[in-house]
Design a protein around this motif. Structure first.
Motif, PDB file in Angstrom:
ATOM      1  N   PHE A  23       0.831  -1.206   0.000  1.00 48.40           N
ATOM      2  CA  PHE A  23       0.000   0.000   0.000  1.00 48.40           C
ATOM      3  C   PHE A  23       0.865   1.255   0.000  1.00 48.40           C
ATOM      4  O   PHE A  23       0.626   2.202  -0.755  1.00 48.40           O
ATOM      5  CB  PHE A  23      -0.919  -0.003   1.227  1.00 48.40           C
ATOM      6  CG  PHE A  23      -1.819   1.190   1.298  1.00 48.40           C
ATOM      7  CD1 PHE A  23      -2.983   1.248   0.545  1.00 48.40           C
ATOM      8  CD2 PHE A  23      -1.500   2.266   2.105  1.00 48.40           C
ATOM      9  CE1 PHE A  23      -3.814   2.357   0.607  1.00 48.40           C
ATOM     10  CE2 PHE A  23      -2.317   3.373   2.181  1.00 48.40           C
ATOM     11  CZ  PHE A  23      -3.483   3.426   1.424  1.00 48.40           C
ATOM     12  N   ALA A  24       1.895   1.275   0.866  1.00 49.29           N
ATOM     13  CA  ALA A  24       2.781   2.434   0.920  1.00 49.29           C
ATOM     14  C   ALA A  24       3.518   2.625  -0.399  1.00 49.29           C
ATOM     15  O   ALA A  24       3.677   3.753  -0.887  1.00 49.29           O
ATOM     16  CB  ALA A  24       3.779   2.267   2.066  1.00 49.29           C
ATOM     17  N   GLY A  25       3.972   1.519  -0.985  1.00 49.73           N
ATOM     18  CA  GLY A  25       4.681   1.607  -2.261  1.00 49.73           C
ATOM     19  C   GLY A  25       3.803   2.152  -3.370  1.00 49.73           C
ATOM     20  O   GLY A  25       4.232   2.996  -4.165  1.00 49.73           O
ATOM     21  N   LEU A  26       2.560   1.671  -3.441  1.00 48.50           N
ATOM     22  CA  LEU A  26       1.640   2.173  -4.464  1.00 48.50           C
ATOM     23  C   LEU A  26       1.371   3.661  -4.283  1.00 48.50           C
ATOM     24  O   LEU A  26       1.253   4.406  -5.263  1.00 48.50           O
ATOM     25  CB  LEU A  26       0.330   1.390  -4.406  1.00 48.50           C
ATOM     26  CG  LEU A  26       0.370  -0.041  -4.944  1.00 48.50           C
ATOM     27  CD1 LEU A  26      -0.986  -0.719  -4.722  1.00 48.50           C
ATOM     28  CD2 LEU A  26       0.724  -0.046  -6.423  1.00 48.50           C
ATOM     29  N   THR A  27       1.279   4.100  -3.041  1.00 51.06           N
ATOM     30  CA  THR A  27       1.049   5.519  -2.771  1.00 51.06           C
ATOM     31  C   THR A  27       2.203   6.372  -3.308  1.00 51.06           C
ATOM     32  O   THR A  27       1.989   7.404  -3.957  1.00 51.06           O
ATOM     33  CB  THR A  27       0.893   5.761  -1.261  1.00 51.06           C
ATOM     34  OG1 THR A  27      -0.168   4.951  -0.766  1.00 51.06           O
ATOM     35  CG2 THR A  27       0.591   7.209  -0.976  1.00 51.06           C
TER      36      THR A  27
END
Length: 413
Positions: free
Chosen positions: A281-285
């Protein structure tokens, strides 16, 4: 997704030799590509749709070869006390320098004589020569830049003060000492936090591997995709940050699972299945944010954003695969000696001894005094933000250089 990541974590842990070899092979492949790639030309910088870009395009159309966006330099002269730049001897020295600059490089477009363009101060103490180049500052050769820096040696021998400024002396950013300092500081913090050299080393090593793959790939494709030198610098900065951060998620969760008494492979699977979801999730953000640079419609920024986003994707994949693989190699050394003894005592049926660690004590304090901590934090942030009230925004010029540089001295003169 959690189930898939759980299985992926267990697979990477169980097949750690294969996973590690794959990443080492990718790093080697990217390194070979970077080493064999042709030297990229300086990337073009344009801002479509702006008045300035329309003006540059119109000048290039009406006056081909005028190089309106070329680099510029100013060679500033100051006469000794009691003398003037209009004195015959000083005029002769300046004339020599004008001739030297005009004939010194094929990249020089024009050189102005201060005595014919009224570039002499009213009191006659100071004068400057304006040099215009046919190419941008990033395209200037080392020979051209060196010739400019060495300008005025003879004039200085005659007692004149000679300083050089302008964007022609603008150096191409390079990766080096600052990144090394950042990694060193991160290593110290990780060692203090984890209390184990192995646990501290895993996030650093895997982050460096991810950055190595990403930056080497960017270097290999720089000539083909017209990527500037700042592209790899941005990718390295962000890649190191998220690479270490995402690895911390997995390693911390793995240690917690081991502390609960779970088997190593099961702990790795649970760590990736739980903390791995946060990593994705953090990476996609971050990827979405970097890709959003394309919205401003500046080609160079778009390329920088997409290249950095690619490095973040690699960091995520590293965290989900290489981290559990390296945890398999680390064994129980992922915990410090003190923690290992406590875990062994707990496994043997003993009771936990010793006071809670600093993190636990701090968390308990915050929970007991939430309002006081919140108010203190807000007030502290307000104090830290006070300097922003006098912040002046603008593009940097030679006036923002250190006072010891010739660019700043030329600017001041």
């Amino acid at each position: 997704m959690a189930t898939f990541l759980y299985k992926l974590g267990r697979f990477a842990f169980r097949r750690r030799n294969v996973v590690a070899l794959v990443w080492v092979a990718l790093l080697a492949l990217a390194g070979v590509g970077a080493a064999s790639a042709s030297t990229p030309t300086s990337s073009s910088f344009s801002i479509p749709g702006t008045e300035a870009q329309k003006a540059f395009d119109l000048l290039e159309e009406r006056f081909p070869g005028a190089s309106a966006d070329g680099a510029t330099a100013r060679v500033v002269f100051k006469a000794p006390a009691g003398e003037k730049m209009t004195d015959a001897g000083h005029k002769a020295e300046v004339g020599k320098i004008v001739d030297e600059l005009s004939d010194g490089s094929d990249q020089v477009g024009s050189v102005t004589d201060p005595y014919t363009v009224n570039a002499v101060s009213k009191d006659g103490s100071t004068a400057y020569v304006q040099v215009s180049y046919k190419v941008t500052s990033m395209e200037l050769t080392d020979e051209t830049r060196t010739a400019l820096e060495e300008t005025g040696a003879g004039a200085r021998a005659q007692g004149l003060t000679v300083e050089v400024g302008g964007d022609a002396l603008q150096a191409t950013p390079e990766m080096g000492s600052t990144e090394i300092i950042g990694v060193a500081v991160a290593a110290v913090v990780l060692v203090i936090t984890f209390g184990s050299l192995v646990a501290a080393g895993l996030p650093l090593v895997t982050a460096l591997i991810g950055v190595g793959v990403g930056v080497s790939t960017i270097t290999a494709l720089a000539s083909v995709l017209d990527l500037g030198s700042t592209t790899s610098i941005l990718a390295m900065m962000i890649g190191l940050a998220v690479g270490i951060d995402y690895a911390l998620f997995i390693v911390s969760r793995y240690r917690a699972e081991l502390a609960e008494g779970r088997e190593r492979e099961e702990a790795a699977g649970r760590a990736v299945g739980t903390a791995g979801s946060a990593v994705v999730f953090a990476g996609l953000t971050v990827v979405i944010a970097l890709a959003g640079l394309a919205v401003v419609n500046i080609p160079m920024l778009t390329k920088m954003g997409l290249a950095a986003a690619g490095t973040v994707v690699i960091a995520v994949l590293i965290a989900l695969t290489l981290i559990p693989a390296t945890l398999g190699f680390a064994g129980k050394r992922v915990h410090g000696r003190k923690d290992r003894k406590a875990m062994d005592a707990k496994a043997a049926g003993g009771e936990e001894t010793g006071k809670p660690n600093m993190g636990t004590r701090w968390a308990r304090f915050v929970l007991r005094r939430p309002v006081a901590v919140l108010v203190t934090a807000v007030l502290g942030l307000g104090v830290i933000a006070i300097p922003a009230t006098s912040l002046e925004l603008g593009l940097g010029d030679d006036g923002s250089q250190p006072t010891s540089t010739t660019q700043r001295k030329a600017y001041d003169l």
